[in-house]
Motif scaffolding. Structure first.
Motif, mmCIF file in Angstrom:
data_model
loop_
_atom_site.group_PDB
_atom_site.id
_atom_site.type_symbol
_atom_site.label_atom_id
_atom_site.label_comp_id
_atom_site.label_asym_id
_atom_site.label_seq_id
_atom_site.Cartn_x
_atom_site.Cartn_y
_atom_site.Cartn_z
ATOM 1 N N ALA A 259 0.834 -1.199 0.000
ATOM 2 C CA ALA A 259 0.000 0.000 0.000
ATOM 3 C C ALA A 259 0.868 1.248 0.000
ATOM 4 O O ALA A 259 2.045 1.220 0.369
ATOM 5 N N ARG A 260 0.284 2.344 -0.413
ATOM 6 C CA ARG A 260 0.988 3.629 -0.431
ATOM 7 C C ARG A 260 1.325 4.053 1.002
ATOM 8 O O ARG A 260 0.488 3.950 1.902
ATOM 9 N N ALA A 261 2.539 4.512 1.209
ATOM 10 C CA ALA A 261 2.969 4.942 2.535
ATOM 11 C C ALA A 261 2.301 6.265 2.912
ATOM 12 O O ALA A 261 1.961 7.070 2.039
ATOM 13 N N PRO A 262 2.098 6.519 4.199
ATOM 14 C CA PRO A 262 1.492 7.793 4.615
ATOM 15 C C PRO A 262 2.374 8.973 4.237
ATOM 16 O O PRO A 262 3.594 8.839 4.116
ATOM 17 N N LYS A 263 1.754 10.135 4.070
ATOM 18 C CA LYS A 263 2.456 11.352 3.682
ATOM 19 C C LYS A 263 2.127 12.480 4.657
ATOM 20 O O LYS A 263 1.076 12.490 5.292
ATOM 21 N N PHE A 264 3.053 13.439 4.741
ATOM 22 C CA PHE A 264 2.891 14.588 5.635
ATOM 23 C C PHE A 264 2.734 15.850 4.805
ATOM 24 O O PHE A 264 3.434 16.033 3.798
ATOM 25 N N ALA A 265 1.814 16.727 5.209
ATOM 26 C CA ALA A 265 1.598 17.978 4.493
ATOM 27 C C ALA A 265 1.483 19.131 5.493
ATOM 28 O O ALA A 265 0.921 18.980 6.583
ATOM 29 N N LEU A 266 2.029 20.257 5.103
ATOM 30 C CA LEU A 266 1.927 21.464 5.918
ATOM 31 C C LEU A 266 2.138 22.671 5.010
ATOM 32 O O LEU A 266 3.264 22.923 4.556
ATOM 33 N N PRO A 267 1.109 23.449 4.713
ATOM 34 C CA PRO A 267 1.271 24.609 3.831
ATOM 35 C C PRO A 267 1.782 25.831 4.581
ATOM 36 O O PRO A 267 1.686 25.923 5.811
ATOM 37 N N GLY A 268 2.330 26.761 3.813
ATOM 38 C CA GLY A 268 2.646 28.090 4.334
ATOM 39 C C GLY A 268 3.708 28.150 5.400
ATOM 40 O O GLY A 268 3.581 28.911 6.366
ATOM 41 N N ILE A 269 4.782 27.380 5.260
ATOM 42 C CA ILE A 269 5.888 27.466 6.218
ATOM 43 C C ILE A 269 6.677 28.744 5.932
ATOM 44 O O ILE A 269 7.190 28.944 4.836
ATOM 45 N N GLU A 270 6.770 29.609 6.925
ATOM 46 C CA GLU A 270 7.429 30.901 6.728
ATOM 47 C C GLU A 270 8.926 30.793 7.008
ATOM 48 O O GLU A 270 9.338 30.272 8.046
ATOM 49 N N LEU A 271 9.709 31.309 6.059
ATOM 50 C CA LEU A 271 11.154 31.396 6.241
ATOM 51 C C LEU A 271 11.466 32.835 6.640
ATOM 52 O O LEU A 271 11.716 33.704 5.809
ATOM 53 N N SER A 272 11.463 33.081 7.924
ATOM 54 C CA SER A 272 11.463 34.454 8.436
ATOM 55 C C SER A 272 12.844 35.023 8.682
ATOM 56 O O SER A 272 12.982 36.224 8.918
ATOM 57 N N GLU A 273 13.884 34.180 8.633
ATOM 58 C CA GLU A 273 15.236 34.658 8.915
ATOM 59 C C GLU A 273 16.094 34.567 7.659
ATOM 60 O O GLU A 273 15.930 33.648 6.859
ATOM 61 N N GLN A 274 17.026 35.522 7.541
ATOM 62 C CA GLN A 274 17.878 35.569 6.351
ATOM 63 C C GLN A 274 19.354 35.666 6.757
ATOM 64 O O GLN A 274 19.693 36.236 7.803
ATOM 65 N N ALA A 275 20.198 35.120 5.889
ATOM 66 C CA ALA A 275 21.654 35.220 6.039
ATOM 67 C C ALA A 275 22.240 35.455 4.654
ATOM 68 O O ALA A 275 22.399 34.509 3.872
ATOM 69 N N PRO A 276 22.517 36.731 4.298
ATOM 70 C CA PRO A 276 23.117 36.998 2.980
ATOM 71 C C PRO A 276 24.435 36.247 2.826
ATOM 72 O O PRO A 276 25.294 36.285 3.715
ATOM 73 N N LEU A 277 24.592 35.559 1.724
ATOM 74 C CA LEU A 277 25.779 34.728 1.528
ATOM 75 C C LEU A 277 27.055 35.552 1.631
ATOM 76 O O LEU A 277 28.016 35.149 2.306
ATOM 77 N N PHE A 278 27.079 36.715 0.987
ATOM 78 C CA PHE A 278 28.311 37.498 0.948
ATOM 79 C C PHE A 278 28.670 38.104 2.310
ATOM 80 O O PHE A 278 29.813 38.490 2.525
ATOM 81 N N ASP A 279 27.708 38.174 3.236
ATOM 82 C CA ASP A 279 27.996 38.661 4.584
ATOM 83 C C ASP A 279 28.511 37.556 5.491
ATOM 84 O O ASP A 279 28.883 37.826 6.639
ATOM 85 N N ASN A 280 28.518 36.325 4.996
ATOM 86 C CA ASN A 280 28.863 35.182 5.833
ATOM 87 C C ASN A 280 30.036 34.379 5.287
ATOM 88 O O ASN A 280 30.243 33.235 5.683
ATOM 89 N N LEU A 281 30.795 34.966 4.401
ATOM 90 C CA LEU A 281 31.852 34.211 3.736
ATOM 91 C C LEU A 281 32.958 33.758 4.683
ATOM 92 O O LEU A 281 33.537 32.684 4.494
ATOM 93 N N ALA A 282 33.240 34.551 5.699
ATOM 94 C CA ALA A 282 34.376 34.247 6.580
ATOM 95 C C ALA A 282 34.225 32.892 7.257
ATOM 96 O O ALA A 282 35.227 32.201 7.515
#
Length: 582
Positions: A333-356
């Motif tokens: 049988a088909r395995a159970p699946k998980f769903a969750l809409p609208g996950i907010e990605l509220s934090e940012q890390a600019p790549l060029f500010d984190n190169l070190a």
């Protein structure tokens, strides 16, 4: 102890006639906690054998390392196959193709400018010997001659499509035998390549998806007696970025399978279960035009990317039952699946500010390739200073594979290998500016003459026709995101940005990450790199294995290289692999 013998009239196992009914299942494309499930479903389709490649480049990310942990725990996979009552066809390469990065050949081989892959080049053979010295002691206990599940070992892979050096194949065969491989060796090639890719004294097998009669006839022309076997019965196909999702009608594939088995041949489905090119592991093709393979390796296989039985699974099971005992258990049988809409990605890390915190740069009079930097996958950032203001033309010998160009942190253009792009013009402001070129390895070529696929900015790099002799080359493999400094911000940030969010899970189950409105990048959940996404499609979701999730809080991170229309993503029960190729 089940010993496979090759006789004039076919395979025999422990003295009895035997037909191999096998399916491709690559352990390194499946989460290890799901291996047992996939192997069980292989047996329930009617298979008595599974087939796997071995990715040298993943096991040996550096010459002095050989990794057998986690998704690379090959002994555990072989033990699980044996526990399920399945035999194994073992395909260690050294070259595997498989739409896998570099065909499984380690990128560090290409740090040698004289390297000639898949030849008797001394440096290549020395590296292969070291690989076999590390791999085979682990595998020998699992050979059928020692009571294990491994019935036979493949010599190289579709070599006839690449070369015709019998001395190279002979050397590989000798290397395997003298290290203790005492089960049958075999080669596999497409019908037109059987003569070039075979080796006297080694069983030849043939690869095709249709034209069963022609394929078997070609095999018989090279090998008048002995078993008939299709080692790669192509029941589906892979997808590339910018194309459409390739499928094959189940009834059409089942008719070809029936014809193959009616001829008395053995078979290995390519693939039974394709799995996923997690992380940066996808390969590419370049026959004059570079085409990178997508993250999903669903392959339109009998068992889909999430491990569920498809109509093709049921059709094949019915055909196999005409030639072998049908399994007593029903179709899973088909395995159970998980769903969750609208996950907010509220934090940012600019790549060029984190190169070190992400890597250490190397200085040089030219941009260094990834191989020179000791880097396998990911990105490399090239930086130089431009002091002459005015219109400036950047010219690059070759971009491998996609370069985003920035002036003082602001994007000014993209150069793509796929589009044969080499030049870009921009204006340097008064007082000069910093030039940054972020190059993505989109996958080393895995097939054909373009295997020697070094990454980064290749060849001369000039500005207004003059060479620049001061460059910083910063490898960004993005293996550890821990050093990133995330913060909440409401304003748009130019350049590549990593976005982070959290979500809650009550009971982990398989899911699919949908990225509507996002452009291009990679996604991680709880530190596990799910792979690449790209709005150009066809694939528009990423498979999330249930074991990656955990009860309670879970973290998701996206590296977005360009921008998005919002900051949310969805987890849904079903995938979106794109429009179907008609």
């Amino acid at each position: 102890m089940a010993i496979l013998d090759i006789t004039d009239d076919g395979f025999h196992l422990d003295g009895q006639p035997f037909r191999i009914i096998s399916g491709g299942l690559h352990y390194f494309r499946v989460h290890p906690e799901q291996w047992a499930d996939r192997l069980h479903k292989a047996r329930l389709m009617g298979l008595n054998t599974v087939d796997t490649y071995v990715p040298w480049n993943l096991h040996a990310p550096r010459p002095d390392v050989f990794d057998l942990d986690g998704i690379l725990d090959l002994p555990r996979f072989l033990e699980l196959a044996a526990a399920e009552g399945l035999h194994v066809l073992f395909r260690p390469g050294p070259y595997i193709c498989g739409e896998w990065e570099g065909g499984g050949l380690p990128s560090w081989l290409l740090a040698d400018p004289t390297m000639e892959l898949r030849t008797t080049h001394p440096g290549f053979l020395a590296a292969v010997d070291d690989y076999l010295d590390r791999l085979l002691p682990v595998v020998l206990p699992y050979l059928a001659s020692r009571g294990g599940p491994v019935l036979a070992v493949q010599l190289e892979n579709e070599y006839g499509a690449f070369g015709e050096d019998a001395a190279y194949l002979t050397r590989l065969a000798q290397s395997l035998v003298k290290r203790g491989v005492d089960v049958p060796l075999f080669t596999s090639d497409q019908p037109g390549d059987l003569a070039r890719g075979g080796l006297d004294g080694v069983l030849r097998t043939v690869n095709f998806g249709s034209g069963v009669g022609r394929g078997l006839e070609a095999l018989r022309a090279q090998q008048p007696t002995g078993p008939l076997m299709c080692t790669e019965f192509w029941n589906g196909w892979f997808d590339r970025w910018g194309g459409k999702h390739v499928v094959r009608d189940p009834d059409d594939a089942a008719r070809a399978l029936d014809e193959l088995l009616a001829a008395g041949a053995s078979v290995n489905f390519y693939m039974f279960h394709g799995g996923t090119n997690f992380g940066f592991s996808n390969g590419a093709n370049d026959k004059g035009n570079y085409r990178a393979t997508v993250t999903s390796y669903d392959y339109d296989a009998p068992l889909d990317e999430a491990g569920d039985a498809t109509p093709k699974y049921r059709a094949f099971r019915s055909v196999i039952a005409r030639y072998a005992a049908e399994p007593a258990e029903p179709v899973p049988a088909r395995a159970p699946k998980f769903a969750l809409p609208g996950i907010e990605l509220s934090e940012q890390a600019p790549l060029f500010d984190n190169l070190a915190g992400l890597g250490s740069p190397a200085s040089g009079d030219r941009p260094l390739t990834m191989e020179e930097l000791g880097q396998n996958f990911g990105f490399v950032l090239y930086t130089t200073r431009l002091d002459t203001p005015g219109p400036t033309r950047l010219a690059v010998g070759a971009v491998r594979d996609r370069a985003q160009v920035f002036l003082d942190g602001q994007p000014v253009g993209v150069l793509e290998r796929e589009n044969h792009e080499h030049t870009l013009t921009f204006t340097v402001p008064a007082g000069g500016a910093e030039l940054r070129v972020l190059v993505e390895n989109q996958g080393r070529v895995n097939y054909g003459a373009a295997l020697h696929d070094r990454k980064g900015l290749i060849g001369p790099v000039t500005l207004n026709g003059s060479a620049v002799d001061e460059w910083s080359s910063l490898p960004l493999p993005l293996e550890d995101l821990g050093p990133l400094a995330f913060a909440r911000t409401d304003s748009a940030v130019p350049g590549p940005v990593l976005h982070r969010g959290t979500f809650q899970v009550d009971e982990p189950a398989d899911s699919h990450l949908h990225l509507d409105g996002w452009t291009k990048g990679n996604a991680w959940i709880n530190g596990f790199n799910l792979g690449r996404y790209w709005s150009r499609g066809p694939q528009r979701s990423l498979y999330v294995p249930a074991p990656v999730l955990r009860p309670g809080a879970n973290e998701i991170v996206l590296l977005e290289l360009h921008g998005s229309t919002g900051r949310t993503v969805d987890l849904r029960e079903v995938p979106d692999l794109g429009p179907i190729e008609e």
